[in-house]
Motif scaffolding. Structure first.
Motif: not given
Length: 517
Positions: A170-181, A204-209, A239-242
């Motif tokens: 959740a600590a990561i999730e609350e920092r996420l937004g469209d500007d996160v590369a 979490i990240t996979a769901e948000r792309g 969801g792990v991309t690299s």
């Protein structure tokens, strides 16, 4: 041979003399920086493989086809053991295929992962004026600080739990937004050997792309063969991309070899640089360098071919047994504790604050005492996080297969070192800071840390920085450090960060500066 200014034997004798001042790279007495398999034959094989490709330029694998063949083999091995085999691809699609490159080390692998993420983010948002963000725990490797600096991303560091060394998803999730590369997690982290919650964050990240990189540079090739069950952490996690993992750590190759694996051909192509905009040959570089030695690649290839999965399994088992034994030793030392939930062949050791004051052991004094007995441990400073919580100052131990051979001697030395310094409090960084300020000509000592911060903000020229280093006793002959490093780390913690960084730049620059004529 005529034309040589000096005899080869004299040059090599001088090199041996220079090397005699180095920390020993074999034998298990240095518990950081070096990764000793304990197999002399493996070292000889790596050296001979590197020697045979010494003239080869890794710039162009179409000219030097051996480079392409070895890289294919090494990337294939890495993909297989790091969970990417299910994404080997059949040529029918690009989204799931796992591809990769051999790089010059963990830092280059991390830089390229960030560059790829930035460029993919930009490509999806053409014309956006926003600055992309890189979100990661504060324990993420400093290479990602460098990557954000080099490639123009905002580094958004998330505090970790001082008790565990990691954080809740959740600590990561609350920092996420469209500007996160890119989000980066560690498997495990260098400072505390904490295994971040890869699977939960990946969901979490996979769901948000949003792209997720797993930095397994230090421990990836150990965790891949770890004898105990571990939470999912590698490319087997959707969801792990690299993922990055260093061949010159627990792959036992000589320095200069890492691997970066990426899910998706199209995504990985953002890693490349190509130009035909000059009158020379077309330039196509998958990594940061152009011309590059083939030696580290050849050595890594030879080692993976020689060991295979069975050999790596046995070496990892040795490191795992040694790690467990060292943890038992430290658990039995009154006044010390292992930080958090250490995963893999790493340990971070801090003062046990639950022990009576007179029984506590400062980890930096402990490391200095062990160093005086011939054992090199790595001192790490404490850190105040953005939320005000404090991460303890620690001593880091990297455990390798050869550690198992020296366990009785090492364990005894650690116990004796703790007995020697038990009850001695941590050095007061504030007092050291005041002493440093008093030693500076013309400096207002009443300014204390704020005065030094102002000094750093104003920009230090080289001579002023050297004067501060001299006052701190850090600029000795040929850049020699003092015998005791605990006072140095106390200053690192007490000084403003920008000033510390400027002084360290000056120190390392002076170490390699030729003497004046």
């Amino acid at each position: 041979m005529s034309g040589f200014r000096r005899e080869a034997s004299d040059i090599l004798d001088e090199l041996d003399a220079l090397r005699s001042a180095d920390a020993p790279t074999h034998g298990g007495r240095v518990l950081s920086y070096v990764y000793d398999s304990g197999l002399a034959a493996l070292d000889e094989l790596a050296a001979e493989a590197a020697r045979r490709v010494q003239p080869v330029n890794g710039l162009d694998p179409t000219t030097f086809v051996s480079v392409a063949a070895m890289e294919r083999s090494v990337v294939g091995f890495a993909r297989r053991v790091l969970g990417g085999e299910g994404g080997a691809g059949d040529g029918s699609g690009n989204d799931d295929v796992v591809v990769g490159s051999v790089t010059s080390g963990g830092t280059e692998s991390c830089l390229l992962a960030v560059k790829s993420a930035r460029d993919a983010w930009r490509a999806a948002r053409l014309g956006s004026p926003r600055v992309p963000r890189l979100v990661a725990p504060v324990t993420v490797h400093a290479a990602f600080h460098k990557a954000a600096h080099y490639f123009g991303l905002e580094l958004d560091l998330v505090p970790v739990d001082p008790a565990t060394g990691t954080l809740a998803p959740a600590a990561i999730e609350e920092r996420l937004g469209d500007d996160v590369a890119l989000v980066v997690l560690s498997a495990p982290s260098y400072p505390f050997a904490s295994l971040d919650p890869v699977a939960d964050v990946a969901a979490i990240t996979a769901e948000r792309g949003i792209a997720l990189h797993v930095d397994a540079c230090i421990g990836g090739f150990a965790l891949a063969f770890w004898p105990e069950p571990l939470p999912a952490w590698n490319l087997s996690v959707p969801g792990v991309t690299s993922l990055s993992a260093d061949l010159h750590k627990y792959g036992y190759a000589p320095k200069g070899a890492s691997v970066l694996l990426t899910r998706g051909r199209d995504r990985q192509r953002h890693q490349y640089f190509a130009t035909t905009g000059w009158p020379g040959y077309p330039v196509v570089n998958p990594t940061m360098t152009g011309s590059k030695p083939a030696g580290p690649l050849a050595a890594a290839w030879a080692i993976t071919e020689a060991l295979g999965e069975p050999g790596f399994t046995e070496l990892t088992a040795q490191a795992a047994r040694a790690t467990a034994a060292l943890r038992d030793t430290i658990d039995g030392i009154e006044g010390l504790r292992v930080v958090g939930r250490a995963t893999g062949p790493l340990l971070a050791v801090a003062t046990d604050e639950d022990a009576p004051a007179g029984s506590r052991v400062d980890p930096h004094h402990w490391a200095d005492a062990a160093r005086s007995a011939g054992w090199q441990l790595q001192l790490q400073p404490g850190l105040v996080q953005a939320d005000g919580t404090h991460l303890p100052h620690t001593t880091h131990l990297t455990v390798t297969p050869v550690t198992e051979r020296v366990l009785p001697e090492l364990a005894a030395a650690l116990v004796v070192a703790a007995d020697e310094v038990r009850g001695i409090p941590q050095i007061d960084g504030g007092a050291a800071l005041a002493g440093l300020a008093l030693a500076l000509p013309g400096f207002d000592a009443d300014g204390g840390a704020s005065g030094l911060a102002a000094l750093a903000a104003g920009g230090l020229d080289s001579d002023t920085a050297a004067a501060i280093l001299g006052a701190a006793g850090l600029l000795g002959g040929e850049g020699a450090l003092p015998d005791q490093l605990a006072p140095v780390l106390a200053l690192v913690e007490a000084l403003p960060g920008p000033l510390t960084e400027r002084l360290l730049v000056e120190l390392l620059a002076r170490v390699v500066e030729p003497p004046a004529d």
